[in-house]
Design a protein around this motif. Structure first.
Motif, mmCIF file in Angstrom:
data_model
loop_
_atom_site.group_PDB
_atom_site.id
_atom_site.type_symbol
_atom_site.label_atom_id
_atom_site.label_comp_id
_atom_site.label_asym_id
_atom_site.label_seq_id
_atom_site.Cartn_x
_atom_site.Cartn_y
_atom_site.Cartn_z
ATOM 1 N N ARG A 29 0.832 -1.203 0.000
ATOM 2 C CA ARG A 29 0.000 0.000 0.000
ATOM 3 C C ARG A 29 0.873 1.262 0.000
ATOM 4 N NH1 ARG A 29 -3.240 0.665 5.385
ATOM 5 N NH2 ARG A 29 -3.428 -1.574 5.381
ATOM 6 N N PRO A 30 0.397 2.351 -0.634
ATOM 7 C CA PRO A 30 1.177 3.593 -0.634
ATOM 8 C C PRO A 30 1.210 4.222 0.771
ATOM 9 C CG PRO A 30 -0.840 3.829 -1.947
ATOM 10 C CD PRO A 30 -0.839 2.443 -1.412
ATOM 11 N N VAL A 31 2.378 4.728 1.136
ATOM 12 C CA VAL A 31 2.558 5.288 2.475
ATOM 13 C C VAL A 31 3.189 6.677 2.349
ATOM 14 C CG1 VAL A 31 3.380 4.742 4.790
ATOM 15 C CG2 VAL A 31 3.270 2.943 3.089
ATOM 16 N N CYS A 32 2.724 7.647 3.150
ATOM 17 C CA CYS A 32 3.298 8.992 3.118
ATOM 18 C C CYS A 32 4.512 9.065 4.042
ATOM 19 C CB CYS A 32 2.259 10.021 3.538
ATOM 20 S SG CYS A 32 1.836 9.898 5.280
ATOM 21 N N ALA A 33 5.213 10.188 3.986
ATOM 22 C CA ALA A 33 6.430 10.341 4.786
ATOM 23 C C ALA A 33 6.132 10.221 6.272
ATOM 24 C CB ALA A 33 7.071 11.691 4.481
ATOM 25 N N GLU A 34 4.961 10.717 6.662
ATOM 26 C CA GLU A 34 4.578 10.694 8.077
ATOM 27 C C GLU A 34 4.420 9.260 8.593
ATOM 28 O OE1 GLU A 34 3.030 13.532 11.118
ATOM 29 O OE2 GLU A 34 4.207 13.708 9.294
ATOM 30 N N HIS A 35 3.844 8.409 7.752
ATOM 31 C CA HIS A 35 3.519 7.059 8.214
ATOM 32 C C HIS A 35 4.573 6.014 7.873
ATOM 33 C CE1 HIS A 35 -0.789 8.498 8.640
ATOM 34 N NE2 HIS A 35 -0.497 7.961 9.818
ATOM 35 N N ALA A 36 5.503 6.338 6.976
ATOM 36 C CA ALA A 36 6.497 5.340 6.585
ATOM 37 C C ALA A 36 7.453 5.098 7.753
ATOM 38 C CB ALA A 36 7.258 5.816 5.362
#
Lengths: 117, 387
Positions: A29-36
């Motif tokens: 799934r795609p993940v943003c910088a905050e959640h990676a």
């Protein structure tokens, strides 16, 4: 733009929606910088791995060893209650029995709590 | 991540059920007070196994184990392992059922206080949901309840009836704290799409003790009111409605029913606000009388300003007064229920006044803000935060 699909929220859940910077190597799934998390994992996969997901990380071996020894030497030893429940007692709580209502049709889309006001 | 507080519930969260609203409010208060915390709940249904929201961590138990006791045992072991990780930093652990209380109370080297929230007693309630459980088996569950009640530092109950039931099990009276359920006053809501012109509404789950059979029989007696419909906002999925639908067909009211399933909480408020009457036909069974309950549907209907017709049970009387906020009728009496609904429909002016008084009653003493302040008081008593 690909958007981050990590589930967020406390009571009302939604998708994060920020711009994605990576795809989780675990579930894709795609993940943003905050959640990676380290290595681009999403929080769910990182938590499932239970530590640094990268085996080349210097702390990986010690963390794994510690976790293994801890879990193998300490079983949840309950002599308080569950052990008093034999197969006869447990047999009354199988789903799908004719009269069982609450958990009677146990399934993935059911809430499984026992108290509802 | 280090946590000072943890909340455990053997219940899926979030969900459309009343229990989820309750968990959200209680856990939110605990985590606000403690600057974050760990929430351990049941998962499944597409919910993520792990979530991190600022200083809060949500972990969900996801094992699909069919037998309830096997599942509860695995859940307890899972909770025990989580608690072990945080045992040094935890100050308060709030648990919602005995399956969560057992690992919290038996953890080695625990220095934290345990708040046991009792919304019901499985030894009574499971006799209804699992009719094949023998009295001896339910007796063992009662032993577990006693064990947890004895050892915990505070017991939180949502109604006096449950408080009495807990005291009857031998819990010291000073340990039992009443934290009533509440509701938030909804603002103006738009009429829900597809809402009939005039309808009676039922909101909640469909277990036998909810008395939906009584409601359907009452509704059959209102057949002369051709424009009146019954809206059932079920908090459980559609296939659980099968027995209710069969009964509706047999009574010849099936085509006057409108079903909505597992609606999100804000939409339910709109359905309540635009109803002519809201009904809570709880039956007079041991689950509602001896164990007690704290029907959120009654408080939420009152908050929406809609007159309530409810069964005259001690737990309901704690929330509303007959003739003032709605009508109380004897439980399990369809004719009485139908008559009370009919009278409210015949006198819309008086019904609206009751609705307004009910809303004022919630605003004056049954809000979540007030409940949470009481809960905060319990936390302060057992664990002063200057530790």
């Amino acid at each position: 733009m690909t958007r981050c699909t990590v589930t967020t929220g406390f009571f009302l859940l939604g998708r994060c929606g920020r711009a994605a910077v990576a795809a989780c190597p675990g579930c894709g799934r795609p993940v943003c910088a905050e959640h990676a998390v380290q290595g681009g994992y999403c929080p769910s996969c990182a938590a499932q791995a239970g530590g640094p997901p990268d085996p080349h990380d210097p702390s990986f071996a010690s963390a794994y060893r510690r976790r293994y020894y801890e879990s193998s030497s300490q079983t949840y030893y309950d002599n308080q209650w569950y052990s008093s429940f034999d197969s006869y007692d447990r047999g009354a709580f199988n789903p799908g029995d004719d009269y069982s209502y609450g958990e009677g049709d146990f399934g993935p889309d059911d809430g499984t709590g026992f108290v509802d006001s | 991540m280090r946590h000072r507080a943890a909340y455990f519930a053997f219940d899926r969260f979030p969900s459309g059920k009343g229990s989820a609203v309750h968990i959200a409010q209680m856990a939110d208060e605990l985590f606000e007070r403690s600057g974050g915390g760990l929430l351990g709940v049941l998962g499944g249904g597409g919910l993520p196994g792990y979530q991190r929201e600022g200083a809060r961590e949500i972990v969900r138990f996801e094992e699909q184990i069919p037998n309830l006791i096997d599942r509860a045992e695995a859940y307890s072991a899972w909770a025990a392992a989580l608690l072990r990780e945080h045992v040094e930093s935890l100050e308060i652990v709030h648990v919602r059922d005995p399956w969560s209380a057992l690992p919290a109370l038996t953890a080695e080297d625990r220095d934290y206080k345990v708040v046991f929230e009792v919304n019901g007693l499985p030894s009574i309630e499971m006799g209804h949901t699992w009719p094949w459980a023998s009295p001896a088996t339910l007796g063992k569950i009662r032993e577990l309840e006693r064990f947890c009640l004895d050892r915990c530092d505070a017991v939180v109950v949502p109604s006096r009836v449950i408080g009495d039931a807990v005291r009857r099990l031998g819990t010291a009276a000073e340990k039992v704290h009443l934290v009533p359920n509440g509701a938030d006053l909804p603002g103006e809501t738009a009429r829900p799409a597809g809402a009939p012109d005039r309808y009676v509404v039922y909101v909640g789950a469909l277990q036998p003790w909810q008395g939906i059979d009584v409601l359907l029989r009452a509704f059959a007696r209102l057949g002369d009111l051709a424009d009146l419909r019954l809206v059932i906002c079920s908090s459980v999925p559609e296939r659980r409605a099968k027995p209710v639908r069969r009964l509706a067909e047999r009574l010849g009211v099936a085509d006057r029913l409108d079903w909505r399933f597992a609606l999100p909480h804000p939409e339910v408020a709109a359905w309540l606000a635009h109803a002519a009457v809201s009904v809570a036909p709880l039956t007079g069974c041991a689950r509602n009388l001896d164990q007690g309950c704290a029907p959120l549907k009654v408080i939420e209907s009152m908050a929406a300003g809609v007159p309530v017709v409810a069964s005259d049970l001690p737990a309901v009387r704690e929330l509303m007064a007959d003739g003032e906020h709605g009508r109380l009728v004897p439980a399990d009496r369809p004719a009485e229920l139908a008559r009370a609904v009919r009278i409210l429909l015949e006198y819309p002016g008086e019904a609206a006044a009751m609705g307004a008084r009910a809303r004022a009653r919630v605003a004056g003493g049954l809000t979540w803000t007030r409940s949470r302040a009481r809960l905060a008081e319990v936390y302060r008593t057992i664990a002063p935060s200057d530790r």
